[in-house]
Motif scaffolding. Structure first.
Motif, PDB file in Angstrom:
ATOM      1  N   PHE A   1       3.918   0.680   4.341  1.00 17.00           N
ATOM      2  CA  PHE A   1       5.316   0.239   4.381  1.00 17.00           C
ATOM      3  C   PHE A   1       5.304  -1.287   4.361  1.00 17.00           C
ATOM      4  CE2 PHE A   1       4.984   4.363   6.307  1.00 17.00           C
ATOM      5  CZ  PHE A   1       6.114   5.056   5.900  1.00 17.00           C
ATOM      6  N   ARG A   2       5.840  -1.883   3.311  1.00 23.04           N
ATOM      7  CA  ARG A   2       5.746  -3.318   3.119  1.00 23.04           C
ATOM      8  C   ARG A   2       7.059  -4.018   3.488  1.00 23.04           C
ATOM      9  NH1 ARG A   2       2.013  -3.821  -2.384  1.00 23.04           N
ATOM     10  NH2 ARG A   2       0.285  -2.475  -1.583  1.00 23.04           N
ATOM     11  N   GLU A   3       6.967  -5.337   3.668  1.00 27.22           N
ATOM     12  CA  GLU A   3       8.109  -6.114   4.163  1.00 27.22           C
ATOM     13  C   GLU A   3       9.287  -6.090   3.206  1.00 27.22           C
ATOM     14  OE1 GLU A   3       6.853 -10.007   5.162  1.00 27.22           O
ATOM     15  OE2 GLU A   3       5.559  -9.363   6.817  1.00 27.22           O
ATOM     16  N   ASP A   4       9.045  -5.922   1.900  1.00 28.39           N
ATOM     17  CA  ASP A   4      10.142  -5.902   0.930  1.00 28.39           C
ATOM     18  C   ASP A   4      10.806  -4.536   0.816  1.00 28.39           C
ATOM     19  OD1 ASP A   4       8.153  -4.494  -0.290  1.00 28.39           O
ATOM     20  OD2 ASP A   4       8.041  -5.729  -2.104  1.00 28.39           O
ATOM     21  N   GLY A   5      10.384  -3.580   1.657  1.00 30.76           N
ATOM     22  CA  GLY A   5      10.970  -2.242   1.633  1.00 30.76           C
ATOM     23  C   GLY A   5      10.227  -1.259   0.754  1.00 30.76           C
ATOM     24  N   ALA A   6       9.222  -1.719   0.031  1.00 34.89           N
ATOM     25  CA  ALA A   6       8.467  -0.823  -0.839  1.00 34.89           C
ATOM     26  C   ALA A   6       7.534   0.064  -0.015  1.00 34.89           C
ATOM     27  CB  ALA A   6       7.658  -1.634  -1.850  1.00 34.89           C
ATOM     28  N   ILE A   7       7.285   1.270  -0.525  1.00 31.97           N
ATOM     29  CA  ILE A   7       6.367   2.210   0.114  1.00 31.97           C
ATOM     30  C   ILE A   7       5.309   2.617  -0.908  1.00 31.97           C
ATOM     31  CG2 ILE A   7       6.124   4.430   1.266  1.00 31.97           C
ATOM     32  CD1 ILE A   7       9.014   4.242   2.120  1.00 31.97           C
ATOM     33  N   PHE A   8       4.037   2.504  -0.512  1.00 35.08           N
ATOM     34  CA  PHE A   8       2.926   2.874  -1.363  1.00 35.08           C
ATOM     35  C   PHE A   8       2.175   4.043  -0.728  1.00 35.08           C
ATOM     36  CE2 PHE A   8       3.959  -1.217  -2.959  1.00 35.08           C
ATOM     37  CZ  PHE A   8       3.441  -1.308  -4.246  1.00 35.08           C
ATOM     38  N   ALA A   9       1.840   5.024  -1.564  1.00 37.48           N
ATOM     39  CA  ALA A   9       1.037   6.165  -1.120  1.00 37.48           C
ATOM     40  C   ALA A   9      -0.284   6.136  -1.870  1.00 37.48           C
ATOM     41  CB  ALA A   9       1.762   7.480  -1.383  1.00 37.48           C
ATOM     42  N   ASN A  10      -1.371   5.901  -1.146  1.00 36.09           N
ATOM     43  CA  ASN A  10      -2.697   5.817  -1.747  1.00 36.09           C
ATOM     44  C   ASN A  10      -2.731   4.804  -2.886  1.00 36.09           C
ATOM     45  OD1 ASN A  10      -3.681   7.945  -0.049  1.00 36.09           O
ATOM     46  ND2 ASN A  10      -2.678   9.412  -1.427  1.00 36.09           N
ATOM     47  N   GLY A  11      -2.044   3.684  -2.686  1.00 36.54           N
ATOM     48  CA  GLY A  11      -2.047   2.605  -3.671  1.00 36.54           C
ATOM     49  C   GLY A  11      -0.998   2.726  -4.747  1.00 36.54           C
ATOM     50  N   GLN A  12      -0.295   3.865  -4.839  1.00 36.41           N
ATOM     51  CA  GLN A  12       0.732   4.066  -5.848  1.00 36.41           C
ATOM     52  C   GLN A  12       2.118   3.915  -5.213  1.00 36.41           C
ATOM     53  OE1 GLN A  12       0.054   4.587  -9.170  1.00 36.41           O
ATOM     54  NE2 GLN A  12      -2.112   4.312  -8.582  1.00 36.41           N
ATOM     55  N   GLN A  13       2.970   3.112  -5.848  1.00 39.26           N
ATOM     56  CA  GLN A  13       4.301   2.887  -5.289  1.00 39.26           C
ATOM     57  C   GLN A  13       5.165   4.125  -5.495  1.00 39.26           C
ATOM     58  OE1 GLN A  13       6.182  -0.714  -6.612  1.00 39.26           O
ATOM     59  NE2 GLN A  13       7.959  -0.455  -5.278  1.00 39.26           N
ATOM     60  N   VAL A  14       5.750   4.600  -4.385  1.00 40.24           N
ATOM     61  CA  VAL A  14       6.640   5.765  -4.443  1.00 40.24           C
ATOM     62  C   VAL A  14       8.085   5.381  -4.141  1.00 40.24           C
ATOM     63  CG1 VAL A  14       4.817   7.403  -3.887  1.00 40.24           C
ATOM     64  CG2 VAL A  14       6.113   6.349  -2.031  1.00 40.24           C
ATOM     65  N   ARG A  15       8.265   4.124  -3.669  1.00 41.33           N
ATOM     66  CA  ARG A  15       9.646   3.629  -3.492  1.00 41.33           C
ATOM     67  C   ARG A  15       9.679   2.120  -3.580  1.00 41.33           C
ATOM     68  NH1 ARG A  15      13.371   3.801   1.853  1.00 41.33           N
ATOM     69  NH2 ARG A  15      12.470   1.731   2.095  1.00 41.33           N
TER      70      ARG A  15
END
Length: 551
Positions: free
Chosen positions: A537-551
């Motif tokens: 869960f990153r500061e810009d709101g992005a979510i990565f699952a196993n290195g792949q962005q899912v949101r």
């Protein structure tokens, strides 16, 4: 409700400190009255006779009012007399009664509850000195009756409680502050409930004229039926303490509990029970008028509950071992039952407002959960799923900002009056999309998490296992989570295949389920049956699952 009745009834005959200095009957009574005064009770005496080494009190009343609720405890008499060995012997004369009256909301019925307690053969021996006093209590038998309508004294009480061979100590120390310690033991505890009519939540029953000993719901809709329950406990131990500040305004737990805790009040209590057996039976019509019946039985080898309240927060913990539950209902084709080898839980929550983060936490564990064949038959009659005992362990902790005193009566009133966005609408409010809608005030959230650590989340059931850990920080105005959550899983693919085979997961949804798993998990290296996942869960709101962005 529990606090005023429990401390007013049984704890009245309690009393605690060493030393063999002379203590007088008046000093013993002053110590008891001070304790209840600290809790916010107004203590009055109808008649006081003091002569030599004897003090007789008659028509004692203790009253506490909190909001719309008033509790009054009445004792016909207490006789205190020097015992000749540097102690004072006190005896309660007659039956102790307590009454709770509460004005309910417009859509609910008012509460008028009566509690009657008999303590034949009771004796309290007090020793020490005014600032450090010990009270030792012996009560061969305690019998309690609870009636939902104080005006109706006919027939048997619908709720009865009895304890045998009760021994207790109560220790009171005063100085810059005050401290009270108690311990109560009983050989047995028995509880019985019997109601001849049942309140109808649907309003389909007939209107009851008034509550009575049979259990009518005083003005509420009731239906013909019955409910009975009973429990028996072999061995009970209750311990507790209260530390109260002195030198400032007197405590008022009834009207200003949040201020009392803010000033330094701390209360703790624990109850431990030995082997327990309980059962319940009911009979009542369903929504179509057909009579239903059912029963339940519970057995536990031991159980324990503890509670702590202080300025630092609230702690609630409980545990049990060797629990078995059996249930039956006329609508079910077979009885249902399950067993738990052991279970435990602990909740820690801050309850006082502060601009500094405060700790919270949740621990929960179940070991050896097994379901009876009757439950398995409902969804897995062919026995395709592994039926090994299930286990669950959860441990969470973190920090949060609390903006309200949760025990402040004003806060409770505001929460009760707050509109429910799911059901309440204001016809004068701006329509959705109206610019004015952006300026509508929002109800502030009083509990704002700052961090969360998932120390352990482990589930082992039906042949599959999941282990999850992680740590998140909540930043920004919206509490955006930032951090990482990691998990490892085994047996998931095999479990999915079995769920499809027995029809719980439709076959046409199997591909979608596998795609969802593949999106968030990847096979572990060297073990095709194991899956791993890493969520960022990153500061810009992005979510990565196993290195792949899912949101």
């Amino acid at each position: 409700m529990f606090r005023p009745l429990a401390t007013s009834a049984l704890a009245l005959v309690l009393g605690a400190a060493p030393a063999l200095s002379e203590v007088t009957p008046a000093q013993v009574w002053d110590d008891i009255a001070r304790y209840y005064g600290d809790l916010g009770y107004e203590v009055t005496i109808g008649q006081r006779d003091e002569a030599g080494d004897r003090l007789a009190l008659r028509d004692i009343a203790m009253t506490s009012t909190s909001g719309q609720t008033t509790v009054t405890v009445q004792i016909p008499g207490i006789t205190l007399q020097k015992a000749g060995d540097a102690r004072v012997r006190s005896v309660i004369d007659g039956q102790v009664s307590a009454r709770m009256v509460a004005d309910a909301a417009e859509e609910a019925d008012d509460l008028d509850l009566q509690v009657l307690m008999s303590v034949p053969g009771n004796e309290m021996l007090s020793s020490g000195e005014p600032a450090d006093m010990l009270h030792e209590i012996t009560i061969p038998q305690v019998d309690v009756e609870i009636r939902p309508d104080a005006a109706d004294a006919a027939g048997d009480a619908p709720v009865r409680l009895g304890m045998r061979a009760v021994d207790a100590t109560y220790q009171s120390r005063t100085g810059p502050g005050s401290e009270s310690l108690y311990e109560i033991t009983a050989d047995t505890l028995d509880l019985a409930m019997q109601f001849a009519e049942i309140a109808s939540p649907s309003g389909a029953g007939e209107q009851a004229p008034a509550a009575g000993a049979g259990g009518d719901a005083g003005g509420a809709d009731v239906v013909p039926g019955s409910f009975s329950a009973g429990a028996s406990v072999d061995g009970v131990i209750m311990t507790g303490s209260m530390v109260a500040p002195r030198g400032g305004a007197p405590l008022n737990m009834a009207e200003r509990p949040h201020e009392a805790f803010r000033d330094g009040l701390a209360i703790s209590g624990r109850i431990a029970m030995g082997p327990l057996e309980g059962s319940a039976e009911f009979e009542a019509p369903d929504s179509e008028g057909a009579m239903q019946s059912g029963s339940a039985r519970v057995v536990a080898a031991r159980s324990e509950i503890s509670v702590g309240l202080a300025r630092s927060g609230m702690t609630y913990a409980g545990s049990s071992a060797g629990t078995r539950v059996e249930m039956s209902n006329s609508d079910l084709p077979m009885p249902l039952s399950y067993a738990v080898e052991s279970a435990s839980g602990k909740l820690v929550l801050p309850m006082s407002a502060s601009d500094q983060p405060q700790p919270f936490g949740l621990d929960y564990a179940i070991t050896g959960l097994t379901l009876a064949d009757g439950i398995w038959q409902l969804f897995d009659p062919e026995g395709k799923l592994p039926r090994d005992p299930a286990n669950l362990t959860l441990k969470l902790d973190g920090q949060a900002i609390v903006t309200e005193d949760f025990l402040d009566p004003a806060f409770a009133e505001r929460m009760a009056e707050a509109p429910d966005p799911a059901t309440d609408t204001d016809p004068t409010a701006p329509a959705e999309g109206d610019p004015a809608d952006a300026t509508a005030p929002e109800t502030p959230v009083p509990f704002q998490p700052q961090s969360l650590s998932i120390t352990t989340l482990a589930l082992d059931a039906a042949g599959a296992r999941a282990d999850v850990t992680g740590k998140l920080e909540f930043t920004g105005e919206g509490g955006q989570p930032v951090g990482t959550v990691e998990g490892s899983f085994t047996g998931i693919n095999a479990l999915l295949d079995t769920l499809v085979a027995i029809g719980i997961v439709p076959a046409e949804q199997q591909m979608a389920a596998r795609m969802m798993i593949a999106m968030f998990a990847r096979p572990a290296e060297g073990d095709p049956d194991a899956l791993q996942t890493r969520l960022e869960f990153r500061e810009d709101g992005a979510i990565f699952a196993n290195g792949q962005q899912v949101r």
